[in-house]
Design a protein around this motif. Structure first.
Motif, PDB file in Angstrom:
ATOM      1  N   LYS A 123       8.804 -11.910  -8.560  1.00 58.65           N
ATOM      2  CA  LYS A 123       8.077 -10.651  -8.659  1.00 58.65           C
ATOM      3  C   LYS A 123       6.985 -10.813  -9.702  1.00 58.65           C
ATOM      4  O   LYS A 123       7.249 -11.279 -10.796  1.00 58.65           O
ATOM      5  CB  LYS A 123       9.035  -9.548  -9.129  1.00 58.65           C
ATOM      6  CG  LYS A 123       9.564  -8.695  -8.009  1.00 58.65           C
ATOM      7  CD  LYS A 123      10.787  -7.953  -8.445  1.00 58.65           C
ATOM      8  CE  LYS A 123      10.498  -6.692  -9.223  1.00 58.65           C
ATOM      9  NZ  LYS A 123      11.737  -5.934  -9.495  1.00 58.65           N
ATOM     10  N   THR A 137       4.170  -8.540 -11.616  1.00 57.08           N
ATOM     11  CA  THR A 137       3.610  -7.216 -11.826  1.00 57.08           C
ATOM     12  C   THR A 137       2.386  -7.346 -12.714  1.00 57.08           C
ATOM     13  O   THR A 137       2.500  -7.690 -13.889  1.00 57.08           O
ATOM     14  CB  THR A 137       4.647  -6.287 -12.476  1.00 57.08           C
ATOM     15  OG1 THR A 137       5.860  -6.409 -11.739  1.00 57.08           O
ATOM     16  CG2 THR A 137       4.185  -4.854 -12.468  1.00 57.08           C
ATOM     17  N   LEU A 164       7.593  -9.886  -4.558  1.00 55.78           N
ATOM     18  CA  LEU A 164       6.721  -8.720  -4.719  1.00 55.78           C
ATOM     19  C   LEU A 164       5.538  -9.108  -5.593  1.00 55.78           C
ATOM     20  O   LEU A 164       5.713  -9.691  -6.653  1.00 55.78           O
ATOM     21  CB  LEU A 164       7.489  -7.565  -5.372  1.00 55.78           C
ATOM     22  CG  LEU A 164       6.643  -6.399  -5.884  1.00 55.78           C
ATOM     23  CD1 LEU A 164       6.070  -5.592  -4.729  1.00 55.78           C
ATOM     24  CD2 LEU A 164       7.454  -5.472  -6.776  1.00 55.78           C
ATOM     25  N   LYS A 209       2.607  -6.986  -7.297  1.00 57.12           N
ATOM     26  CA  LYS A 209       2.139  -5.625  -7.483  1.00 57.12           C
ATOM     27  C   LYS A 209       0.950  -5.628  -8.430  1.00 57.12           C
ATOM     28  O   LYS A 209       1.041  -6.156  -9.533  1.00 57.12           O
ATOM     29  CB  LYS A 209       3.268  -4.765  -8.050  1.00 57.12           C
ATOM     30  CG  LYS A 209       2.904  -3.303  -8.085  1.00 57.12           C
ATOM     31  CD  LYS A 209       4.121  -2.459  -8.432  1.00 57.12           C
ATOM     32  CE  LYS A 209       3.729  -1.036  -8.739  1.00 57.12           C
ATOM     33  NZ  LYS A 209       3.284  -0.282  -7.584  1.00 57.12           N
ATOM     34  N   ASN A 253      -1.289  -3.266 -10.480  1.00 59.87           N
ATOM     35  CA  ASN A 253      -1.388  -1.878 -10.923  1.00 59.87           C
ATOM     36  C   ASN A 253      -2.833  -1.403 -10.980  1.00 59.87           C
ATOM     37  O   ASN A 253      -3.763  -2.181 -10.916  1.00 59.87           O
ATOM     38  CB  ASN A 253      -0.738  -1.720 -12.292  1.00 59.87           C
ATOM     39  CG  ASN A 253       0.744  -1.484 -12.174  1.00 59.87           C
ATOM     40  OD1 ASN A 253       1.351  -1.881 -11.178  1.00 59.87           O
ATOM     41  ND2 ASN A 253       1.310  -0.854 -13.162  1.00 59.87           N
ATOM     42  N   TYR A 303       6.271  -8.686  -0.319  1.00 59.30           N
ATOM     43  CA  TYR A 303       5.779  -7.328  -0.512  1.00 59.30           C
ATOM     44  C   TYR A 303       4.503  -7.434  -1.333  1.00 59.30           C
ATOM     45  O   TYR A 303       4.510  -8.042  -2.388  1.00 59.30           O
ATOM     46  CB  TYR A 303       6.797  -6.475  -1.287  1.00 59.30           C
ATOM     47  CG  TYR A 303       7.980  -6.059  -0.459  1.00 59.30           C
ATOM     48  CD1 TYR A 303       8.903  -7.006  -0.037  1.00 59.30           C
ATOM     49  CD2 TYR A 303       8.164  -4.736  -0.099  1.00 59.30           C
ATOM     50  CE1 TYR A 303       9.981  -6.639   0.728  1.00 59.30           C
ATOM     51  CE2 TYR A 303       9.249  -4.360   0.665  1.00 59.30           C
ATOM     52  CZ  TYR A 303      10.159  -5.310   1.079  1.00 59.30           C
ATOM     53  OH  TYR A 303      11.234  -4.946   1.845  1.00 59.30           O
ATOM     54  N   ASP A 339       1.630  -5.080  -2.962  1.00 55.88           N
ATOM     55  CA  ASP A 339       1.205  -3.717  -3.249  1.00 55.88           C
ATOM     56  C   ASP A 339      -0.026  -3.777  -4.144  1.00 55.88           C
ATOM     57  O   ASP A 339       0.063  -4.219  -5.276  1.00 55.88           O
ATOM     58  CB  ASP A 339       2.309  -2.942  -3.977  1.00 55.88           C
ATOM     59  CG  ASP A 339       3.556  -2.802  -3.110  1.00 55.88           C
ATOM     60  OD1 ASP A 339       3.497  -3.192  -1.934  1.00 55.88           O
ATOM     61  OD2 ASP A 339       4.572  -2.310  -3.615  1.00 55.88           O
ATOM     62  N   GLU A 356      -3.163  -1.732  -5.914  1.00 58.69           N
ATOM     63  CA  GLU A 356      -3.701  -0.424  -6.258  1.00 58.69           C
ATOM     64  C   GLU A 356      -5.029  -0.544  -6.977  1.00 58.69           C
ATOM     65  O   GLU A 356      -5.520   0.413  -7.538  1.00 58.69           O
ATOM     66  CB  GLU A 356      -2.687   0.350  -7.115  1.00 58.69           C
ATOM     67  CG  GLU A 356      -1.412   0.611  -6.343  1.00 58.69           C
ATOM     68  CD  GLU A 356      -0.390   1.383  -7.127  1.00 58.69           C
ATOM     69  OE1 GLU A 356      -0.687   1.787  -8.256  1.00 58.69           O
ATOM     70  OE2 GLU A 356       0.715   1.576  -6.594  1.00 58.69           O
ATOM     71  N   ASN A 372       7.066   3.670   1.271  1.00 60.87           N
ATOM     72  CA  ASN A 372       5.666   3.880   0.927  1.00 60.87           C
ATOM     73  C   ASN A 372       4.977   4.919   1.804  1.00 60.87           C
ATOM     74  O   ASN A 372       3.781   5.122   1.703  1.00 60.87           O
ATOM     75  CB  ASN A 372       4.907   2.562   0.997  1.00 60.87           C
ATOM     76  CG  ASN A 372       5.471   1.545   0.038  1.00 60.87           C
ATOM     77  OD1 ASN A 372       6.053   0.563   0.442  1.00 60.87           O
ATOM     78  ND2 ASN A 372       5.356   1.818  -1.239  1.00 60.87           N
ATOM     79  N   LYS A 430      -4.495   2.586  -2.409  1.00 60.40           N
ATOM     80  CA  LYS A 430      -3.279   1.787  -2.494  1.00 60.40           C
ATOM     81  C   LYS A 430      -3.076   1.097  -1.157  1.00 60.40           C
ATOM     82  O   LYS A 430      -3.073   1.746  -0.116  1.00 60.40           O
ATOM     83  CB  LYS A 430      -2.068   2.674  -2.792  1.00 60.40           C
ATOM     84  CG  LYS A 430      -2.053   3.150  -4.221  1.00 60.40           C
ATOM     85  CD  LYS A 430      -0.856   4.011  -4.522  1.00 60.40           C
ATOM     86  CE  LYS A 430      -0.969   4.511  -5.949  1.00 60.40           C
ATOM     87  NZ  LYS A 430      -0.044   5.604  -6.222  1.00 60.40           N
ATOM     88  N   TYR A 448      -0.467  -1.485   0.820  1.00 62.81           N
ATOM     89  CA  TYR A 448       0.796  -2.210   0.792  1.00 62.81           C
ATOM     90  C   TYR A 448       0.850  -3.124   2.001  1.00 62.81           C
ATOM     91  O   TYR A 448       0.576  -2.700   3.116  1.00 62.81           O
ATOM     92  CB  TYR A 448       1.974  -1.238   0.858  1.00 62.81           C
ATOM     93  CG  TYR A 448       1.980  -0.224  -0.256  1.00 62.81           C
ATOM     94  CD1 TYR A 448       2.490  -0.568  -1.500  1.00 62.81           C
ATOM     95  CD2 TYR A 448       1.473   1.051  -0.071  1.00 62.81           C
ATOM     96  CE1 TYR A 448       2.496   0.355  -2.535  1.00 62.81           C
ATOM     97  CE2 TYR A 448       1.475   1.978  -1.095  1.00 62.81           C
ATOM     98  CZ  TYR A 448       1.983   1.627  -2.332  1.00 62.81           C
ATOM     99  OH  TYR A 448       1.990   2.533  -3.354  1.00 62.81           O
TER     100      TYR A 448
END
Lengths: 484, 425
Positions: free
Chosen positions: A349, A351, A378, A380, A382, A410, A412, A414, B45, B348, B350
């Motif tokens: 993961k 982040t 994952l 991610k 932010n 995964y 994600d 943003e 999500n 966002k 995903y």
């Protein structure tokens, strides 16, 4: 017989070679888990009050939690009341010199090929400081003086709690909080030992730090806790290895590893995981439920994970990194090999929180026999992670028609400034490749070993030298008998 | 609304599509399960709060107030159109040519009456286990929808349009729609489902498509979604393919509040092939999700996925593409690619390209990338005298073109290209 052939024929005759059981006197708690047991563990370790409170808090929270079900794993859930939460060599746990150590114990480590004697270390090629943990207790830490001179603290967790409570209070559970997940909460409540390393400001650790874990007693769980703190502008490379005897019942291993990298520091963490994987029919083996997490707290810090996973009946492990500091870097390199009835659900993961952060994930899965190998990761990014960059690659190799290989990434995002890439392929070793090798006089089995080693090389290259050798050996061991 | 409210709402429509036993089974499921929410891995999500918290009224008593649907149709496609307003069939507005009796086009209710054997053989056979409360609701109280049956050896040339119109002027309305498409052996058909809104009111459409491809048949299926910014739409499509079949699914999600496509393709025969492409363009606070499952059940299957998103405003998007290769699906070839272009700071995206493989002789790959408009390429165009805005549009067009080019119906392709240009100019 050439040297090479000899190595190969040696390997062929080997089974799980760390599967012996050492018969030294040990001290085992009754099975079961309640607040009493926890208080006893804490008392046994002579811990300050804050630790007992921390454990109880974690235990109370753990009782409200249920085991995670989402992983792609199928196994009988362990009975947490049927495990002994403390076991260790009975003879007094603290030694002034190696001569006082139970000779039976020393033999254990000799058999494992881990020299605890510094002399042996110095004359050999390796330059590694070792902290050895058997069942629940850290037995010995070598090279203490050399490290002390530089101000490096490298000792067992229990010692650290006694001698450096201020550091423990500041950093313990700062990366993996007590309520993080089911197994980490359990670990917080009952962890018995582990390693602690602190590298002071501006120090480059002159040798590899290494911990060796071994489960010896039957019916015990191993819950160790590792904490590595790299202060500003420091560097450390840390290795971890593990084995267990062959047993018919499943043993539980639920460890937590935390890494804190402050400004400008670099931590390199390598694992060769070789817990007992169970026999060919899938009986026995270690349940390996591990939470590993690092935080790049300061700017320009770096954490690099390298893992070679060959053991354990069930692996549930996601070394992860939080990239908090600006310009911080995280890397994850993994080779996971599963054979027979092993199941692995592992990945990483990342982040991204800070700006200009960068992460790389390279994961290689190899499945054989009836095993299931899963990558789950994952990435991610932010909202404020400007210019974050990630590259992930996870390749799988399938050998045999009964195994499975799965990829669950995964992603994600943003922040629009981020660039995130993911690539994966799954395939088997092609007949052409094998044929090519055969043509040049390489037997099918050796060809497979060659191809697999090549497939995993990208990751193996990242391991420190001593470990790379061990990892290669392990790989060929696991592969043995897979063709034909 | 609670699930009980939804039951009351949908049961008010006079539905006699489902058999009693299917309905009972669905209601039993609803009793024991909750509406999908964030604790569900598959719905983590997808923020359904705005969908569920809204109070809807039944649409079935509403009077139809339009006389012409020409503006809503895809330009140039004037033959074969089935029109549904708030889920109820509009025979006067539809245009049906049952070409030489080789193809049946009509509503599900009609189809059930005229071809009970075919209906019973296929209806509700694609869902192995009930998936969510919404699919259960749809099965229990399916109101109406399109029924297309292409008979053996018939290759239908003219594309069929299923025009699904939401009309909710004063009250927010909810309705369900259920389409059933069957391709008999060696047949071929092109279908476009078009979802549009007539007013700017709030509506919720819970739709399901069941599609069956018998041996050697070829399907081209298009989903076009351009609804008002208050429309919530859950679209559940399941395709079941026999041996030597080929399907192409193209999805274009242009507008709506929540658009979620759950597409499941079961390659249940040998040598079945599928290609699924999607373009999604959420902006403002829209959420567009695509959840794809391709299950390779037999050997020599081939599947391709290509999904591209341009995400602007404060929009959210999910792409979850799962390829599952069964133990006996040897020689499978599966590919998957997802690319997202993020235009603003608050979006966002995903992405979940997943592979689950239980066979060894396979070739599977997936890729995903998420990023922004390449600044160097932009600079290159600007240095050649193309204005910034113009250059951006050029690049967005190029990005989307790969997906739009997969559309094989020329009129539909033109239609989308024009829309696309207008959207960003």
């Amino acid at each position: 017989m050439s040297q090479e052939d000899k190595i190969i024929s040696d390997l062929k005759n080997k089974e799980y070679e760390a599967g012996f059981f050492s018969d030294y006197e040990s001290d085992v708690f009754p099975v079961g888990l309640n607040e009493d047991i926890i208080s006893q563990i804490s008392a046994k370790k002579n811990e300050p009050e804050f630790m007992l409170q921390f454990r109880l808090k974690a235990f109370r929270y753990w009782k409200t939690m249920t085991e995670p079900q989402w992983a792609n794993l199928h196994y009988e859930k362990p009975d947490f009341q049927n495990i002994s939460y403390y076991a260790g060599p009975k003879n007094k746990p603290k030694y002034n010199s190696l001569d006082e150590v139970d000779p039976e114990l020393l033999k254990t480590f000799e058999k494992l090929g881990i020299p605890l004697k510094e002399q042996a270390l110095l004359t050999g090629v390796s330059n590694v400081a070792v902290d050895a943990v058997i069942d629940s207790v850290s037995v010995h830490t070598s090279f203490k003086e050399v490290l002390n001179e530089k101000g490096i603290i490298f000792c067992s967790m229990s010692e650290a709690i006694q001698e450096h409570p201020e550091l423990i209070q500041k950093y313990l559970a700062s990366v993996v909080p007590y309520n993080d997940n089911f197994y980490s909460a359990l670990n917080c409540a009952v962890f018995t030992d582990g390693s602690f390393a602190y590298i002071p400001k501006g120090v480059r650790c002159p040798m590899e730090l290494s911990t060796y874990f071994r489960i010896n007693q039957a019916n015990t769980g191993q819950f160790e806790r590792t904490l590595i703190v790299a202060d500003e502008e420091s560097y450390v490379s840390y290795l971890e290895g593990c084995t267990a005897p062959m047993r018919d019942e499943n043993q539980l291993h639920a460890a937590v590893v935390e890494i804190v990298a402050l400004k400008g520091s670099e931590v390199k963490y390598s694992t060769v995981q070789n817990w007992y994987p169970g026999d060919k029919k899938g009986k026995g083996g270690v349940y390996n439920f591990v939470t590993k997490r690092g935080i790049c707290k300061g700017d320009s810090s770096k954490i690099s994970w390298t893992q070679v996973e060959t053991g354990s009946a069930i692996t549930w492990k996601y070394p992860s990194t939080i990239l908090l500091g600006d310009h911080s870097i995280a890397e994850f390199y993994s080779v996971a090999v599963t054979n027979h009835h092993q199941q692995a659900d592992t990945g990483s993961k990342m982040t991204h929180i800070g700006r200009n952060t960068k992460s790389t994930i390279i994961s290689k899965g190899i499945s054989l026999g009836n095993s299931q190998n899963t990558y789950r990761g994952l990435v991610k990014i932010n909202k404020n992670a400007q210019n974050a960059r990630n590259y992930s690659q996870c390749d799988s190799l399938l050998i045999g028609d009964q195994c499975g290989s799965h990829t669950f990434p995964y992603i994600d995002v943003e922040n629009p400034g981020a660039v995130v890439e993911h690539e994966a392929t799954t395939s088997k070793i092609s007949e052409d490749q094998i044929f090519y090798c055969n043509q040049r006089g390489i037997s099918a089995e050796n060809a497979v070993s060659l191809i697999v080693n090549g497939f995993a090389k990208e990751v193996l290259n990242k391991l420190p030298m001593e470990f790379a050798m061990e990892a290669q050996k392990l790989l060929s061991l696991t592969l043995e008998g897979s063709v034909g | 609304m609670t699930k009980q409210n939804f039951i009351e709402l949908f049961s008010a429509s006079d539905s006699n599509i489902s058999e009693t036993k299917d309905r009972e089974k669905s209601l039993e499921y609803i009793k024991t399960h909750e509406l999908p929410n964030k604790t569900d891995e598959n719905w983590r999500n997808t923020d359904l709060r705005t969908l569920v918290e809204q109070i809807y009224f039944s649409a079935h008593t509403k009077k139809n107030r339009i006389t012409s649907i020409n503006e809503l149709k895809i330009n140039g496609l004037n033959d074969n159109c089935l029109v549904f307003i708030n889920g109820s069939f509009q025979k006067e507005l539809s245009k049906i040519e049952n070409e030489k009796n080789n193809i049946f086009l009509g509503s599900l209710a009609e189809g059930k009456k005229m071809y009970p054997d075919i209906f019973n053989k296929y209806f509700n056979q694609s869902e192995k286990e009930i998936e969510t409360v919404f699919t259960a609701l749809n099965t229990a109280y399916a109101q109406n929808g399109a029924f297309i049956y292409v008979s053996e050896n018939f290759k239908s040339q003219k594309p069929i349009q299923i025009l699904n119109i939401s009309d909710s002027e004063s009250q927010s309305t909810a309705y369900q729609i259920r389409n059933l498409i069957i391709l008999a052996k060696n047949s071929e058909v092109n279908v476009i489902t078009v979802s549009k809104s007539l007013s700017d009111g709030i509506s919720f459409c819970n739709s399901q498509n069941e599609i069956f491809l018998e041996a050697n048949s070829i399907l081209n299926f298009n989903i076009f979604q351009e609804e008002n910014i208050e429309t919530r739409s859950l679209n559940n499509t399941r395709l079941k393919q026999s041996e030597n079949t080929q399907s192409t699914v193209n999805i274009a999600s242009l507008s709506g509040a929540i658009l979620r496509n759950d597409i499941k393709i079961y390659l249940s025969g040998e040598n079945a092939r599928t290609e699924i492409n999607g373009i999604y363009l959420p902006t403002n606070e829209q959420q567009f999700d695509n959840y794809i499952l391709i299950k390779h059940e037999k050997s020599h299957g081939k599947s391709r996925q290509l999904f591209k998103g341009i995400i602007a405003g404060q929009a959210r998007s999910v792409f979850s593409g799962r390829v599952l290769v069964d133990k006996n699906a040897q020689k499978t070839d599966a590919g998957q690619l997802n690319k997202n272009l993020l235009l603003t700071d608050y979006v966002k995206a995903y992405s979940r390209p997943q592979l689950e493989i239980y066979a060894d002789d396979v070739q599977c790959s997936h890729g995903s990338s998420t990023g922004q408009i390449d600044k160097e390429a932009l600079f290159y165009l600007q240095s050649r005298g193309i204005g910034e805005k113009q250059a951006k549009i050029l690049m967005l067009n190029a990005f989307a073109k790969e997906v739009i080019d997969k559309i094989s119906i020329p009129e539909y392709k033109n239609y989308i290209e024009n829309l696309f240009e207008n959207k960003y100019f």
